[in-house]
Scaffold this active site. Structure first.
Site, PDB file in Angstrom:
ATOM      1  N   HIS A  37       0.835  -1.204   0.000  1.00 10.35           N
ATOM      2  CA  HIS A  37       0.000   0.000   0.000  1.00 10.35           C
ATOM      3  C   HIS A  37       0.876   1.262   0.000  1.00 10.35           C
ATOM      4  O   HIS A  37       0.588   2.227  -0.702  1.00 10.35           O
ATOM      5  CB  HIS A  37      -0.888   0.041   1.245  1.00 10.35           C
ATOM      6  CG  HIS A  37      -1.826  -1.112   1.394  1.00 10.35           C
ATOM      7  ND1 HIS A  37      -1.688  -2.048   2.383  1.00 10.35           N
ATOM      8  CD2 HIS A  37      -2.936  -1.473   0.697  1.00 10.35           C
ATOM      9  CE1 HIS A  37      -2.667  -2.933   2.308  1.00 10.35           C
ATOM     10  NE2 HIS A  37      -3.432  -2.620   1.276  1.00 10.35           N
ATOM     11  N   GLN A  61     -17.686  -6.810  -1.616  1.00  9.46           N
ATOM     12  CA  GLN A  61     -16.746  -7.606  -2.403  1.00  9.46           C
ATOM     13  C   GLN A  61     -16.354  -8.911  -1.722  1.00  9.46           C
ATOM     14  O   GLN A  61     -15.486  -9.629  -2.222  1.00  9.46           O
ATOM     15  CB  GLN A  61     -15.513  -6.779  -2.777  1.00  9.46           C
ATOM     16  CG  GLN A  61     -14.567  -6.450  -1.646  1.00  9.46           C
ATOM     17  CD  GLN A  61     -13.525  -5.435  -2.082  1.00  9.46           C
ATOM     18  OE1 GLN A  61     -13.819  -4.273  -2.334  1.00  9.46           O
ATOM     19  NE2 GLN A  61     -12.278  -5.865  -2.185  1.00  9.46           N
ATOM     20  N   MET A 184       3.398  -9.147  -0.712  1.00 14.13           N
ATOM     21  CA  MET A 184       2.805  -8.626   0.525  1.00 14.13           C
ATOM     22  C   MET A 184       1.286  -8.576   0.380  1.00 14.13           C
ATOM     23  O   MET A 184       0.752  -8.278  -0.692  1.00 14.13           O
ATOM     24  CB  MET A 184       3.357  -7.239   0.827  1.00 14.13           C
ATOM     25  CG  MET A 184       4.854  -7.275   1.084  1.00 14.13           C
ATOM     26  SD  MET A 184       5.463  -5.763   1.823  1.00 14.13           S
ATOM     27  CE  MET A 184       4.922  -5.996   3.513  1.00 14.13           C
TER      28      MET A 184
END
Ligand code: AMP
Length: 303
Positions: A37, A61, A184
């Site tokens: 991120h 989702q 990650m």
């Protein structure tokens, strides 16, 4: 750093920024931020004047039997990381703020969503495209940053923005990996020590597939067989799919050429992992984007 949880406040902040001549950059996330991120945030920080990070675990989702309830959350830690990265505004709305009632309107991107991850998660991409459309409608004209880790999501969102003439430039960013190659993911927090030690075999399998292509193999089925064989050496990994596709259309390829995506999904313990490598193949020339290692100088996101 501004921290808002109201739609009206994010909209006003983005409008103010644009009125001042600033370029808005948006990084949509589900929080529990890690260096993947943070690499998107850094890309936004480089290009944009007003950087927004959205943090929202989007119920739409998640499938009925998926991990919505146990999805890891750490808003305080996320805010500290955003502050450290020089983010201008964090938008962390409640579910009631985003969905005051069940939406009658959803966004569906055909074809691109029907297989790969869409096969195991048939409602997932409609949830993604619906929430991303809402975020874009709130933020207004901007650049939006997505990781290539979720290659199908990036292809779907890019197609959606193009089909619907959304005033958003979609920017894809490289996969950030742990030192041992594991991509990650917030979901890596679920892995037991044994599963964590076994998980990098997924990337090792992708690398073996890339090795075949570098050596001249152009038959997708042989590359897939190689990937399957390597994943098969790790009994903890249950392969869901290994596919070689056109990187943009996600269609099957008769021969490996052009812009190519090798994508895999596997289950380990109760956790579903995905990974991929993007390649440019022109004649004998092969350039593979294997991603980048996380910056070891950074403190671990969640020690
Ligand atoms: P998530 O919070 O999992 O919904 O991810 C938010 C964004 O971060 C998505 O665009 C992901 O593709 C991106 N992302 C997640 N993990 C990585 C990674 N390891 N490297 C690069 N981008 C990532």
């Amino acid at each position: 750093m501004l921290h808002v949880d109201r739609i009206a406040d994010l909209r006003a902040a983005c409008e103010r920024a644009r009125a001042a001549g600033q370029r808005v950059g948006v990084v949509p996330t589900m929080g529990f931020l890690h260096d993947g991120h943070r690499s998107l945030i850094r890309a936004a920080r480089r290009d944009a004047d007003f950087v927004v990070v959205t943090i929202f675990v989007n119920p739409l989702q998640f499938g009925a039997n998926e991990d919505l309830d146990r999805y890891p959350r750490d808003l305080a830690g996320d805010l500290a990381q955003c502050e450290a990265e020089g983010v201008d505004c964090v938008f962390a709305p409640s579910v009631a703020e985003m969905y005051p009632r069940p939406p009658a309107t959803t966004v569906h991107v055909a074809d691109l969503t029907s297989d790969l991850c869409g096969a195991a998660r048939p409602t997932h991409f409609d949830g993604v495209t619906t929430v991303v459309t809402k975020l874009f409608a709130i933020a207004g004209p901007c650049a939006a940053y997505f990781g290539r880790k979720d290659a199908q999501q990036l292809a779907v969102v890019t197609r959606m923005a193009d089909d619907l003439n959304l005033p958003v430039e979609i920017v894809g960013c490289p996969i950030v990996r742990e030192a041992d190659g594991l991509a990650m993911s917030s979901r890596n927090a679920y892995l037991s020590a044994g599963d964590r030690a076994a998980a990098p075999t997924l990337f090792a399998a992708l690398r073996a597939g890339v090795g075949r292509i570098v050596d001249g193999e152009r038959d997708p089925s042989r590359v897939i067989a190689m990937i399957r064989a390597v994943v098969g050496t790790e009994p903890r990994l249950a392969l869901e799919y290994a596919e070689v596709r056109d990187a943009h259309e996600l269609t099957e390829l008769a021969t490996i050429d052009g812009s190519v995506l090798i994508a895999v999904a596997a289950r380990i313990g109760g956790t579903r992992l995905i990974d991929n490598v993007h390649l440019r193949v022109e004649g004998a020339d092969v350039v593979a984007d294997l991603g980048v290692k996380r910056d070891v100088n950074d403190a671990p996101a969640h020690a």
